[in-house]
Motif scaffolding. Structure first.
Motif, PDB file in Angstrom:
ATOM      1  N   GLY A   1       0.811  -1.210   0.000  1.00 20.22           N
ATOM      2  CA  GLY A   1       0.000   0.000   0.000  1.00 20.22           C
ATOM      3  C   GLY A   1       0.842   1.257   0.000  1.00 20.22           C
ATOM      4  O   GLY A   1       0.599   2.193  -0.785  1.00 20.22           O
ATOM      5  N   TYR A   2       1.850   1.303   0.870  1.00 13.59           N
ATOM      6  CA  TYR A   2       2.681   2.509   0.987  1.00 13.59           C
ATOM      7  C   TYR A   2       3.443   2.772  -0.319  1.00 13.59           C
ATOM      8  O   TYR A   2       3.470   3.906  -0.824  1.00 13.59           O
ATOM      9  CB  TYR A   2       3.675   2.359   2.139  1.00 13.59           C
ATOM     10  CG  TYR A   2       4.476   3.612   2.394  1.00 13.59           C
ATOM     11  CD1 TYR A   2       4.018   4.578   3.283  1.00 13.59           C
ATOM     12  CD2 TYR A   2       5.680   3.845   1.734  1.00 13.59           C
ATOM     13  CE1 TYR A   2       4.737   5.755   3.508  1.00 13.59           C
ATOM     14  CE2 TYR A   2       6.401   5.007   1.940  1.00 13.59           C
ATOM     15  CZ  TYR A   2       5.933   5.950   2.831  1.00 13.59           C
ATOM     16  OH  TYR A   2       6.653   7.102   3.034  1.00 13.59           O
ATOM     17  N   LEU A   3       4.042   1.730  -0.868  1.00 10.85           N
ATOM     18  CA  LEU A   3       4.843   1.903  -2.077  1.00 10.85           C
ATOM     19  C   LEU A   3       3.987   2.243  -3.287  1.00 10.85           C
ATOM     20  O   LEU A   3       4.438   2.943  -4.201  1.00 10.85           O
ATOM     21  CB  LEU A   3       5.658   0.630  -2.343  1.00 10.85           C
ATOM     22  CG  LEU A   3       6.778   0.349  -1.336  1.00 10.85           C
ATOM     23  CD1 LEU A   3       7.406  -1.012  -1.608  1.00 10.85           C
ATOM     24  CD2 LEU A   3       7.850   1.440  -1.377  1.00 10.85           C
ATOM     25  N   SER A   4       2.744   1.768  -3.313  1.00 11.34           N
ATOM     26  CA  SER A   4       1.868   2.122  -4.437  1.00 11.34           C
ATOM     27  C   SER A   4       1.502   3.601  -4.377  1.00 11.34           C
ATOM     28  O   SER A   4       1.408   4.264  -5.427  1.00 11.34           O
ATOM     29  CB  SER A   4       0.614   1.242  -4.435  1.00 11.34           C
ATOM     30  OG  SER A   4      -0.177   1.460  -3.292  1.00 11.34           O
ATOM     31  N   ALA A   5       1.314   4.144  -3.173  1.00 12.28           N
ATOM     32  CA  ALA A   5       1.060   5.582  -3.040  1.00 12.28           C
ATOM     33  C   ALA A   5       2.282   6.383  -3.492  1.00 12.28           C
ATOM     34  O   ALA A   5       2.155   7.394  -4.203  1.00 12.28           O
ATOM     35  CB  ALA A   5       0.692   5.919  -1.595  1.00 12.28           C
ATOM     36  N   ALA A   6       3.467   5.923  -3.092  1.00  7.51           N
ATOM     37  CA  ALA A   6       4.693   6.607  -3.509  1.00  7.51           C
ATOM     38  C   ALA A   6       4.868   6.536  -5.025  1.00  7.51           C
ATOM     39  O   ALA A   6       5.266   7.516  -5.672  1.00  7.51           O
ATOM     40  CB  ALA A   6       5.899   5.986  -2.809  1.00  7.51           C
ATOM     41  N   ALA A   7       4.537   5.373  -5.611  1.00  7.70           N
ATOM     42  CA  ALA A   7       4.732   5.183  -7.054  1.00  7.70           C
ATOM     43  C   ALA A   7       3.793   6.062  -7.868  1.00  7.70           C
ATOM     44  O   ALA A   7       4.206   6.677  -8.857  1.00  7.70           O
ATOM     45  CB  ALA A   7       4.534   3.713  -7.413  1.00  7.70           C
ATOM     46  N   ILE A   8       2.518   6.150  -7.476  1.00  6.53           N
ATOM     47  CA  ILE A   8       1.586   6.969  -8.249  1.00  6.53           C
ATOM     48  C   ILE A   8       1.938   8.445  -8.128  1.00  6.53           C
ATOM     49  O   ILE A   8       1.828   9.207  -9.090  1.00  6.53           O
ATOM     50  CB  ILE A   8       0.118   6.711  -7.831  1.00  6.53           C
ATOM     51  CG1 ILE A   8      -0.854   7.308  -8.864  1.00  6.53           C
ATOM     52  CG2 ILE A   8      -0.187   7.263  -6.449  1.00  6.53           C
ATOM     53  CD1 ILE A   8      -0.818   6.634 -10.203  1.00  6.53           C
ATOM     54  N   ALA A   9       2.429   8.853  -6.947  1.00  5.09           N
ATOM     55  CA  ALA A   9       2.865  10.244  -6.784  1.00  5.09           C
ATOM     56  C   ALA A   9       4.037  10.542  -7.708  1.00  5.09           C
ATOM     57  O   ALA A   9       4.086  11.603  -8.351  1.00  5.09           O
ATOM     58  CB  ALA A   9       3.251  10.504  -5.328  1.00  5.09           C
ATOM     59  N   GLY A  10       4.978   9.605  -7.808  1.00  7.34           N
ATOM     60  CA  GLY A  10       6.119   9.792  -8.699  1.00  7.34           C
ATOM     61  C   GLY A  10       5.706   9.878 -10.160  1.00  7.34           C
ATOM     62  O   GLY A  10       6.209  10.711 -10.915  1.00  7.34           O
TER      63      GLY A  10
ATOM     64  N   PRO B   1       5.513  12.510 -15.392  1.00 11.83           N
ATOM     65  CA  PRO B   1       4.750  11.616 -16.273  1.00 11.83           C
ATOM     66  C   PRO B   1       5.598  10.848 -17.284  1.00 11.83           C
ATOM     67  O   PRO B   1       5.190   9.786 -17.740  1.00 11.83           O
ATOM     68  CB  PRO B   1       3.790  12.574 -16.999  1.00 11.83           C
ATOM     69  CG  PRO B   1       3.685  13.759 -16.100  1.00 11.83           C
ATOM     70  CD  PRO B   1       5.024  13.895 -15.442  1.00 11.83           C
ATOM     71  N   LEU B   2       6.751  11.356 -17.623  1.00 13.34           N
ATOM     72  CA  LEU B   2       7.580  10.685 -18.624  1.00 13.34           C
ATOM     73  C   LEU B   2       8.532   9.666 -18.021  1.00 13.34           C
ATOM     74  O   LEU B   2       9.300   9.027 -18.747  1.00 13.34           O
ATOM     75  CB  LEU B   2       8.383  11.731 -19.421  1.00 13.34           C
ATOM     76  CG  LEU B   2       7.537  12.731 -20.225  1.00 13.34           C
ATOM     77  CD1 LEU B   2       8.442  13.702 -20.964  1.00 13.34           C
ATOM     78  CD2 LEU B   2       6.622  12.012 -21.203  1.00 13.34           C
ATOM     79  N   SER B   3       8.488   9.505 -16.708  1.00 11.40           N
ATOM     80  CA  SER B   3       9.367   8.515 -16.077  1.00 11.40           C
ATOM     81  C   SER B   3       8.938   7.110 -16.481  1.00 11.40           C
ATOM     82  O   SER B   3       7.752   6.839 -16.688  1.00 11.40           O
ATOM     83  CB  SER B   3       9.335   8.664 -14.558  1.00 11.40           C
ATOM     84  OG  SER B   3       8.031   8.454 -14.072  1.00 11.40           O
ATOM     85  N   SER B   4       9.894   6.202 -16.613  1.00 16.52           N
ATOM     86  CA  SER B   4       9.589   4.848 -17.074  1.00 16.52           C
ATOM     87  C   SER B   4       8.892   4.041 -15.986  1.00 16.52           C
ATOM     88  O   SER B   4       9.137   4.217 -14.793  1.00 16.52           O
ATOM     89  CB  SER B   4      10.884   4.133 -17.491  1.00 16.52           C
ATOM     90  OG  SER B   4      11.786   4.063 -16.387  1.00 16.52           O
ATOM     91  N   ALA B   5       7.989   3.150 -16.428  1.00 16.10           N
ATOM     92  CA  ALA B   5       7.270   2.299 -15.485  1.00 16.10           C
ATOM     93  C   ALA B   5       8.218   1.285 -14.865  1.00 16.10           C
ATOM     94  O   ALA B   5       9.035   0.679 -15.551  1.00 16.10           O
ATOM     95  CB  ALA B   5       6.127   1.586 -16.206  1.00 16.10           C
ATOM     96  N   LYS B   6       8.105   1.105 -13.557  1.00 12.39           N
ATOM     97  CA  LYS B   6       8.978   0.176 -12.847  1.00 12.39           C
ATOM     98  C   LYS B   6       8.142  -0.811 -12.045  1.00 12.39           C
ATOM     99  O   LYS B   6       7.079  -0.471 -11.535  1.00 12.39           O
ATOM    100  CB  LYS B   6       9.920   0.937 -11.906  1.00 12.39           C
ATOM    101  CG  LYS B   6      10.901   1.859 -12.622  1.00 12.39           C
ATOM    102  CD  LYS B   6      11.795   2.573 -11.628  1.00 12.39           C
ATOM    103  CE  LYS B   6      12.776   3.513 -12.348  1.00 12.39           C
ATOM    104  NZ  LYS B   6      13.639   4.249 -11.392  1.00 12.39           N
ATOM    105  N   THR B   7       8.648  -2.023 -11.940  1.00 13.57           N
ATOM    106  CA  THR B   7       8.000  -3.045 -11.127  1.00 13.57           C
ATOM    107  C   THR B   7       8.826  -3.275  -9.878  1.00 13.57           C
ATOM    108  O   THR B   7      10.049  -3.434  -9.955  1.00 13.57           O
ATOM    109  CB  THR B   7       7.853  -4.364 -11.903  1.00 13.57           C
ATOM    110  OG1 THR B   7       6.946  -4.172 -12.987  1.00 13.57           O
ATOM    111  CG2 THR B   7       7.323  -5.470 -11.008  1.00 13.57           C
ATOM    112  N   GLU B   8       8.176  -3.267  -8.738  1.00 10.84           N
ATOM    113  CA  GLU B   8       8.856  -3.505  -7.469  1.00 10.84           C
ATOM    114  C   GLU B   8       8.151  -4.637  -6.744  1.00 10.84           C
ATOM    115  O   GLU B   8       6.933  -4.660  -6.640  1.00 10.84           O
ATOM    116  CB  GLU B   8       8.839  -2.242  -6.613  1.00 10.84           C
ATOM    117  CG  GLU B   8       9.668  -2.353  -5.348  1.00 10.84           C
ATOM    118  CD  GLU B   8       9.918  -1.001  -4.700  1.00 10.84           C
ATOM    119  OE1 GLU B   8      10.527  -0.983  -3.614  1.00 10.84           O
ATOM    120  OE2 GLU B   8       9.506   0.021  -5.279  1.00 10.84           O
TER     121      GLU B   8
END
Length: 326
Positions: free
Chosen positions: A279-288, A293-300
């Motif tokens: 949950g915490y990392l998904s909030a951080a990821a969507i904020a990033g 917006p042009l940052s590459s999608a990453k899987t963690e």
């Protein structure tokens, strides 16, 4: 002496004015900075959103939302009829003003590229399971294959050499999800190499609520393995309705109900994903994603614990199981 006293007074007053000016400037800077900091509205879409299994996940989301300036809206949902219903909800939330969405896809196999283009990779973070076109979206995932292996290892540890004479039934959960497929593969790879026999393997598509009891009657097993939280709860409910224990139970789960029955000895071992971190990392990821917006999608990928009655009350395990009370 009088002149010196007067000079000191002037100096003191000047010093006070400087301090007041500094405080006023700092306060203005803080207020102005908070005013400029954008808070992003983000919707969270998961199946059966009020389920107890999402308690730690929601706590992690809320903590992350505070840290990363997100206004969360956890959408009230029940069971999805299919991926198209979920897509409709995603598009509705974006149309209603959500800048981004955090989504658990109910069906990875019927994902379409057309839907991805419509939604946009900068607006969506996947949680719990990926889609088959990996890399299209940033994703925060459990270690599904390794969790399946961990369930098998717990069974093997308890049964030892008797494992070759042990019959197992599997409640596999949602095999339309990539995570479910990976979890089942991890379990099968490990348990089959140990020589155990699999008598039946039920997924949600097998109408498991009706067929589970039928399988238990027609093909009795020594162990039931459940590979998601809801199926573990289902097996617990069955055992609680019986006058005597009919099989050993090992599974994956994170709800308070499953932890309670682990403590009671109904569940032999429980593999628990770190839902708070997801949950915490998904909030951080969507904020990033929203800020860049042009940052590459990453899987963690996020870790997990194997909990037994013996280590249930270890301090570190309690922190993962019950982050709200920490």
């Amino acid at each position: 002496m009088k002149r010196t006293g007067k000079n000191n007074l002037i100096y003191l007053m000047a010093l006070i004015l400087v301090i007041i000016a500094f405080i006023a400037f700092a306060t203005y800077g803080m207020l102005d900075g908070s005013k400029d900091e954008e808070w992003y509205p983000v919707s969270v879409i998961v199946e059966n959103s009020s389920s107890d299994r999402f308690t730690s996940f929601r706590e992690g989301l809320e903590r992350g939302a505070e840290d990363y300036h997100i206004r969360l809206n956890v959408v009230s949902t029940g069971a999805f009829s299919g991926i198209e219903e979920e897509y409709q909800i995603i598009h509705r939330e974006i149309d209603n003003g959500a800048k981004g969405v955090i989504v658990e896809m109910c069906d990875s196999s019927n994902y379409t590229d057309d839907s991805a283009v419509e939604i946009g990779s900068d607006k969506m973070i996947l949680v719990e399971t990926d889609v088959e076109a990996e890399g299209m979206y940033a994703a925060i995932l459990p270690q599904s294959y390794e969790m399946g292996e961990a369930v098998a290892e717990a069974v093997i540890a308890d049964y030892g050499e008797k494992i070759e004479d042990t019959d197992i039934g599997i409640l596999a959960g949602n095999l339309k999800q990539t995570a479910g497929q990976q979890c089942l593969k991890g379990f099968m790879d490990k348990i089959e190499s140990a020589g155990a026999s699999i008598l039946w393997n039920l997924s949600d598509e097998d109408n498991v609520n009706n067929t589970f009891e039928w399988c238990l009657e027609k093909k009795r097993v020594d162990i039931v393995v459940s590979l998601d939280n809801d199926r573990t709860e289902q097996a617990v409910d069955y055992l609680q309705a019986q006058e005597q224990t009919e099989f050993g139970l090992y599974g994956i789960g994170c709800s308070e109900k499953n932890v309670y029955y682990l403590d009671k000895g109904v569940i032999g071992a429980l593999v628990v994903p770190n839902e708070f971190n997801i949950g915490y990392l998904s909030a951080a990821a969507i904020a990033g994603q929203l800020r860049e917006p042009l940052s590459s999608a990453k899987t963690e990928k996020v870790g997990f614990l194997t909990i037994t009655k013996d280590n249930l009350y270890d301090e570190e395990n309690q922190k993962i199981l019950f982050p709200i009370v920490q």
